[in-house]
Design a protein around this motif. Structure first.
Motif, PDB file in Angstrom:
ATOM      1  N   ALA A 166      -2.084   5.768  -0.630  1.00  0.00           N
ATOM      2  CA  ALA A 166      -1.846   4.964  -1.836  1.00  0.00           C
ATOM      3  C   ALA A 166      -0.817   5.645  -2.733  1.00  0.00           C
ATOM      4  O   ALA A 166       0.028   4.989  -3.342  1.00  0.00           O
ATOM      5  CB  ALA A 166      -3.152   4.752  -2.598  1.00  0.00           C
ATOM      6  N   LYS A 167      -0.899   6.957  -2.785  1.00  0.00           N
ATOM      7  CA  LYS A 167       0.035   7.688  -3.645  1.00  0.00           C
ATOM      8  C   LYS A 167       1.454   7.608  -3.059  1.00  0.00           C
ATOM      9  O   LYS A 167       2.420   7.385  -3.783  1.00  0.00           O
ATOM     10  CB  LYS A 167      -0.415   9.147  -3.767  1.00  0.00           C
ATOM     11  N   GLU A 168       1.534   7.759  -1.732  1.00  0.00           N
ATOM     12  CA  GLU A 168       2.845   7.738  -1.085  1.00  0.00           C
ATOM     13  C   GLU A 168       3.497   6.360  -1.123  1.00  0.00           C
ATOM     14  O   GLU A 168       4.658   6.218  -1.505  1.00  0.00           O
ATOM     15  CB  GLU A 168       2.700   8.137   0.390  1.00  0.00           C
ATOM     16  N   ASP A 169       2.714   5.336  -0.733  1.00  0.00           N
ATOM     17  CA  ASP A 169       3.286   3.993  -0.600  1.00  0.00           C
ATOM     18  C   ASP A 169       3.274   3.219  -1.906  1.00  0.00           C
ATOM     19  O   ASP A 169       4.040   2.281  -2.080  1.00  0.00           O
ATOM     20  CB  ASP A 169       2.492   3.179   0.432  1.00  0.00           C
ATOM     21  N   GLY A 170       2.319   3.559  -2.760  1.00  0.00           N
ATOM     22  CA  GLY A 170       2.162   2.776  -3.978  1.00  0.00           C
ATOM     23  C   GLY A 170       1.287   1.554  -3.769  1.00  0.00           C
ATOM     24  O   GLY A 170       1.130   0.748  -4.667  1.00  0.00           O
ATOM     25  N   TYR A 171       0.756   1.401  -2.568  1.00  0.00           N
ATOM     26  CA  TYR A 171      -0.141   0.273  -2.315  1.00  0.00           C
ATOM     27  C   TYR A 171      -1.148   0.624  -1.233  1.00  0.00           C
ATOM     28  O   TYR A 171      -0.985   1.613  -0.517  1.00  0.00           O
ATOM     29  CB  TYR A 171       0.650  -0.977  -1.916  1.00  0.00           C
ATOM     30  N   VAL A 172      -2.197  -0.199  -1.136  1.00  0.00           N
ATOM     31  CA  VAL A 172      -3.171  -0.073  -0.046  1.00  0.00           C
ATOM     32  C   VAL A 172      -3.255  -1.428   0.656  1.00  0.00           C
ATOM     33  O   VAL A 172      -2.823  -2.442   0.107  1.00  0.00           O
ATOM     34  CB  VAL A 172      -4.570   0.340  -0.565  1.00  0.00           C
ATOM     35  N   THR A 173      -3.829  -1.448   1.857  1.00  0.00           N
ATOM     36  CA  THR A 173      -3.908  -2.713   2.604  1.00  0.00           C
ATOM     37  C   THR A 173      -5.287  -2.931   3.201  1.00  0.00           C
ATOM     38  O   THR A 173      -6.025  -1.984   3.457  1.00  0.00           O
ATOM     39  CB  THR A 173      -2.901  -2.738   3.777  1.00  0.00           C
ATOM     40  N   SER A 174      -5.593  -4.203   3.424  1.00  0.00           N
ATOM     41  CA  SER A 174      -6.838  -4.566   4.092  1.00  0.00           C
ATOM     42  C   SER A 174      -6.578  -4.600   5.604  1.00  0.00           C
ATOM     43  O   SER A 174      -5.448  -4.403   6.049  1.00  0.00           O
ATOM     44  CB  SER A 174      -7.307  -5.944   3.642  1.00  0.00           C
ATOM     45  N   ILE A 175      -7.636  -4.878   6.363  1.00  0.00           N
ATOM     46  CA  ILE A 175      -7.498  -4.930   7.823  1.00  0.00           C
ATOM     47  C   ILE A 175      -6.448  -5.963   8.240  1.00  0.00           C
ATOM     48  O   ILE A 175      -5.702  -5.758   9.169  1.00  0.00           O
ATOM     49  CB  ILE A 175      -8.855  -5.278   8.473  1.00  0.00           C
ATOM     50  N   TRP A 176      -6.366  -7.078   7.496  1.00  0.00           N
ATOM     51  CA  TRP A 176      -5.411  -8.129   7.846  1.00  0.00           C
ATOM     52  C   TRP A 176      -4.060  -7.954   7.153  1.00  0.00           C
ATOM     53  O   TRP A 176      -3.253  -8.867   7.134  1.00  0.00           O
ATOM     54  CB  TRP A 176      -5.987  -9.512   7.540  1.00  0.00           C
ATOM     55  N   GLY A 177      -3.866  -6.798   6.573  1.00  0.00           N
ATOM     56  CA  GLY A 177      -2.559  -6.523   5.977  1.00  0.00           C
ATOM     57  C   GLY A 177      -2.396  -7.032   4.552  1.00  0.00           C
ATOM     58  O   GLY A 177      -1.305  -7.013   4.005  1.00  0.00           O
ATOM     59  N   ARG A 178      -3.477  -7.501   3.958  1.00  0.00           N
ATOM     60  CA  ARG A 178      -3.412  -7.883   2.547  1.00  0.00           C
ATOM     61  C   ARG A 178      -3.077  -6.638   1.729  1.00  0.00           C
ATOM     62  O   ARG A 178      -3.657  -5.576   1.940  1.00  0.00           O
ATOM     63  CB  ARG A 178      -4.756  -8.456   2.104  1.00  0.00           C
ATOM     64  N   ARG A 179      -2.134  -6.763   0.850  1.00  0.00           N
ATOM     65  CA  ARG A 179      -1.609  -5.593   0.157  1.00  0.00           C
ATOM     66  C   ARG A 179      -1.930  -5.656  -1.332  1.00  0.00           C
ATOM     67  O   ARG A 179      -1.918  -6.725  -1.929  1.00  0.00           O
ATOM     68  CB  ARG A 179      -0.084  -5.602   0.341  1.00  0.00           C
ATOM     69  N   ARG A 180      -2.248  -4.499  -1.901  1.00  0.00           N
ATOM     70  CA  ARG A 180      -2.385  -4.441  -3.363  1.00  0.00           C
ATOM     71  C   ARG A 180      -1.647  -3.208  -3.868  1.00  0.00           C
ATOM     72  O   ARG A 180      -1.928  -2.091  -3.432  1.00  0.00           O
ATOM     73  CB  ARG A 180      -3.850  -4.350  -3.773  1.00  0.00           C
TER      74      ARG A 180
END
Length: 880
Positions: free
Chosen positions: A761-775
């Motif tokens: 999360a720190k590196e990308d600035g986001y996290v994802t769900s199993i289906w690729g949903r991004r926040r």
DNA sequence: CGTCTACTCT
DNA sequence: CATGAGAGTAGACGT
């Protein structure tokens, strides 16, 4: 007419030194540009000139350099940080379509002087913005200088009177003065030994160099010698310091016509520069209409025209629709094969547009793009078109791309993705009391508005498609979010049947109990009546009148929430009554009387709205009323569920809920063998956890131990820390930490997973769900440690909650389709995060119970089984 | 009409 | 320094 001329070089130097260093996230320095643009905004908002031009020096030598080798000698080179910005500023000015005035051999001053004179002849009022006092010599009846004082925060208006007061001279005198005193910054020599004071005296006395030297014998002593020695230098200095008023400019003032500096291109660049302040200001000014491309369209008014439109529709596969629904009907703008069509509500009604659409043979396969398709589906359904092919909802796509944003309306999206400022329905029609009907507005304006917004939807789709592809969310969008629209629309249309008389009884019961409690509370408080619902008044009674100990304070006063009241329960009998009052008051206002107002008398049903674009994790939400928070924990509250009943006596409610879906997702995401093992063996997960962390066999786990393990399991999903876990369990922080440590020792991959998620999360600035949903979680890189911690909790929870949301959304689509395929009458009517409720004809009960379990359990293949519990009953209360 | 407090759910 | 994720609603109160 008013014209403004800016000395670009002077101004950018001023802003560069006046504003502290700043840069955008890519490290591009921006302070000087920022200051410059701020002044442009000020010009646009306050000065509103008819003409604007910005003059720059060129690097090439000017006539002054040719006359004097050392002209401007000794100047430092432009700082690198400024040089970079200089180039960017010029690009920006080009995008703003502001004329850049440059002329080989001349300085910015000369161009400005010349234009000021041309303008003055035409009778224009000219204002020159500069930080260079040399320009004062240009001041005249029609020419003022706005001098950047104190950095750039103030512009001093310099006119003849001001100069007279400051120097005791006329503007023209300043040229002669400079000839005598020189100018260090331009390396103009002047006469050695003559400074400002002597210079002013001399010019006041003689006005000009010529006159001075004509009367040189009036002077005496050393001063006379200096003047004579410096005669040549003085004349040369005068030449250097005189701004030219006749540079060969073959342009026309028309080229300087001022217009809105904010257009799609310039706004795009301001965004790149990250001038959020400025962008938000221009957003509010709302004067901008940036759709420059005039959209031609056909206004459908006659049967013949409609027939032609329908023929076009019959021959296409895709259509983009912008619609607006109100009591008077539906307004529509459509795009088909890059041509636009507009139908107002009167035409839609009179020519029976929807009826004709219904008989179009390809109506169910038309790929529809729109902003907010769910409502369009409702419109189609009302018209009898039951099958809709929702291809692209720009609203949902915008949400999906950045689900943490506040708004996803067309205006916001057009601004964000197209750098366009458009009008939206709220601005077009007003809101609240000021709302007007479309029919009250100018027809032409209205048509234009709809077509433009339709074009915006179409353009937006192109950009959003690309973004969805690039972020890997196209499949999520196409296979989950779009098909879900129809399911949600269907749930909204079906509603939930309510036993109204029972709800009335329940509400009456709550109210009579509340009356009794109110009386008791007043008696126990020994007070006159006060408003128990007011935390402020209640606080005064509890903590001032009754002098109960203050446990906690809020920003505005005493806290009286449930935690506080529970701690005070043994201090005074009134506290228990207040707790009961609160509970009942909530039950009645929100769920008793509250729900009553939502029951539609014609059908005795409640129609909630399901929102797909609210929760940042991907969950749905429900509102007006919220059916996802109907009480269940306390018996009294649970009674409310008795009024939620099947649609008629021949139906029964079938309920299916996922068992521990979030912990199963955690097991899958972390790949922890121990956690996976527990689910594979279908053990009670909290008992198993207790057994692990307390080191006892499964059979020996006590109720307390299971309860503690349950708290840890739930806490994990939310990133709970030892401090509050201890508080919840009534143990010390150290003990709680000990439990957490033991948990991680037994489930090591869960610990690894959590560490990895935070890192990612720190590196990308986001996290994802199993289906690729991004926040996106911008907090992760905040300098504020508290925000970073909050960000970490979001990072930990979102993949879990989000994946669970993906799973149940898939399940909803599967269940909905299966019911259709099997031609059952049973209908999906509600989703509560991990639970689905189906209104089922009694003769379909068994089939539906089997089907719903299959479809929900089969919605995803995780490394652990997914299990679903199914219950049926004659009211929601019975579904336990 | 917006903000605050409190309380309901998963 | 604060300390559990995600939501919606009612009522009070201040503007």
């Amino acid at each position: 007419m008013k014209s403004i001329l800016i000395d670009g070089n002077s101004l950018i130097y001023r802003t560069f030194y006046a504003i502290r260093e700043m840069s955008n996230s890519k490290g591009v320095p921006t302070n000087a540009i920022y200051g410059f643009v701020n002044i442009l905004v000020k010009i646009q908002e306050e000065y509103q000139p008819d003409y604007l031009g910005i003059a720059f020096d060129l690097k090439a030598p000017t006539f002054r350099h040719l006359a004097y080798d050392d002209y401007k000698g000794g100047r430092h080179k432009m700082p690198e940080l400024l040089e970079e910005q200089f180039a960017i500023l010029k690009q920006l000015l080009i995008k703003m379509d502001i004329p850049i005035l440059e002329l080989a051999g001349f300085e910015a001053d000369d161009i400005i002087g010349t234009l000021a004179m041309i303008g003055a002849e035409k009778g224009y009022q000219t204002e020159i913005i500069t930080g260079d006092r040399d320009a004062f010599q240009l001041v005249g009846p029609n020419v003022k200088v706005l001098y950047t004082k104190k950095g750039i925060s103030q512009l001093e208006a310099v006119d003849e009177a001001w100069i007279q007061q400051e120097y005791g001279l006329t503007p023209k005198d300043l040229i002669e003065l400079k000839a005598l005193m020189g100018d260090k910054s331009d390396n103009i020599p002047g006469i050695a030994g003559i400074g400002e004071k002597t210079g002013i005296k001399l010019i006041q006395k003689y006005q000009t160099l010529d006159n001075l030297y004509a009367h040189i014998d009036d002077e005496k002593g050393k001063q006379k010698e200096k003047l004579i020695a410096g005669k040549e230098a003085a004349y040369k200095s005068r030449m250097l310091g005189t701004i030219k008023l006749d540079v060969p400019w073959d342009g026309d003032f028309k080229e300087l016509s001022f217009h809105n500096i904010f257009n799609a291109e310039s706004i795009e660049m301001l965004k790149e520069l990250e001038f959020k302040n400025i962008l938000s200001r221009i957003d509010q000014t709302d004067t901008v209409e940036t759709i420059e491309k005039a959209v031609g369209f056909q206004w459908i008014k006659t049967d013949q025209e409609l027939a032609e439109l329908l023929a076009v529709l019959a021959a296409t596969e895709e259509v983009t629709i912008y619609y607006h629904q109100e009591e008077t009907g539906v307004y529509l703008a459509m795009e088909i094969e890059n041509r636009y069509y507009y139908l107002n509500a009167q035409v839609v009604e009179k020519l029976k547009f929807f009826e004709k659409l219904l008989s179009l043979k390809n109506v169910t396969t038309l790929e529809i793009t729109s902003q907010d398709l769910k409502n369009l589906i409702h419109i189609f359904h009302q018209a009898g078109i039951t099958e809709v092919n929702e291809a692209f909802d720009t609203y949902v796509a915008t949400y999906l791309l950045s689900p943490g944003d506040q708004r996803y309306d067309l205006k916001t999206a057009a601004y964000k993705y197209l750098s366009r400022t458009i009008l939206d329905d709220e601005e077009m029609f007003g809101k609240g009391k000021k709302r007007v009907k479309a029919s009250e507005l100018d027809e032409q304006l209205l048509a234009d508005y709809f077509v433009k917004n339709c074009e915006t939807v179409k353009s937006l789709k192109t950009v959003l498609e690309k973004e969805l592809d690039e972020t890997g969310m196209m499949s999520l969008f196409k296979t989950i979010e779009m098909p879900l629209l129809e399911v949600m629309a269907s749930m909204e249309e079906l509603g939930f049947k309510i036993d109204r008389s029972q709800l009335e009884v329940l509400s009456g019961d709550f109210e009579s109990k509340l009356k009794g409690l109110t009386r008791e509370i007043y008696e126990l408080a020994e007070t006159d009546e006060f408003n128990i619902n007011s935390p402020k008044q209640l606080g005064e009674v509890l903590f001032e009148k009754l002098k109960l100990p203050v446990v906690k304070k809020t920003k505005t006063g005493y806290s009286t929430n449930i935690d506080v009241l529970e701690q005070l329960i043994h201090f005074h009998p009134i506290v228990e009554k207040i707790i009961d009052y609160r509970t009942l008051s909530k039950l009645d206002s929100t769920y008793g009387r509250g729900l009553m107002t939502f029951v539609e008398p014609k059908t005795n049903k409640i129609y909630s709205t399901f929102n797909q674009t609210v929760a940042a994790t991907g969950r749905l939400s429900s509102s007006a009323p919220n059916l996802q928070n109907i009480p269940v924990k306390t018996e009294m509250g649970r009674e409310i569920r008795r009024v939620f009943v099947p649609s008629d006596a021949d139906h029964i409610l079938v309920d299916a809920d996922y068992s521990q879906i979030e912990l199963r997702v955690l097991a899958h995401l972390s790949g922890d063998e121990n956690l996976i093992d527990a689910f594979k063996k279908e053990q009670d997960i909290h008992t198993r956890t207790a057994s692990e962390i307390f080191g006892v066999p499964l059979e020996a786990v006590s109720r307390t131990q299971r309860g503690q393990a349950k708290a840890i399991n739930f806490g994990l999903i939310y990133g709970k820390q030892a401090f509050s876990l201890g508080k919840e369990l009534g143990i010390s922080r150290n003990e709680a930490q000990n439990y957490i440590d033991r948990y991680f020792a037994r489930y090591p991959k869960v610990q690894d997973y959590m560490g990895n998620v935070k890192k990612q999360a720190k590196e990308d600035g986001y996290v994802t769900s199993i289906w690729g949903r991004r926040r996106y979680i911008p907090e992760m890189n905040s300098r504020n440690g508290i925000l970073v911690q909050a960000g970490e909790r979001m990072a930990l929870n979102t993949p879990i909650q989000g994946s669970a949301a993906d799973i149940i959304k898939l399940a909803m689509i599967r269940v909905y389709n299966r019911l259709n395929v099997e031609q059952l009458e049973a209908e999906l009517i509600l989703q509560v995060h991990d639970e689905l409720i189906i209104d089922t004809p009694k003769n379909e009960q068994e089939q539906v119970e089997r089907l719903i379990k299959e479809e929900m359990e089969g919605a995803a293949q995780l490394s652990v089984p997914i299990t679903v519990d199914v219950n049926s009953g004659a009211s929601w209360y019975e579904l336990k």
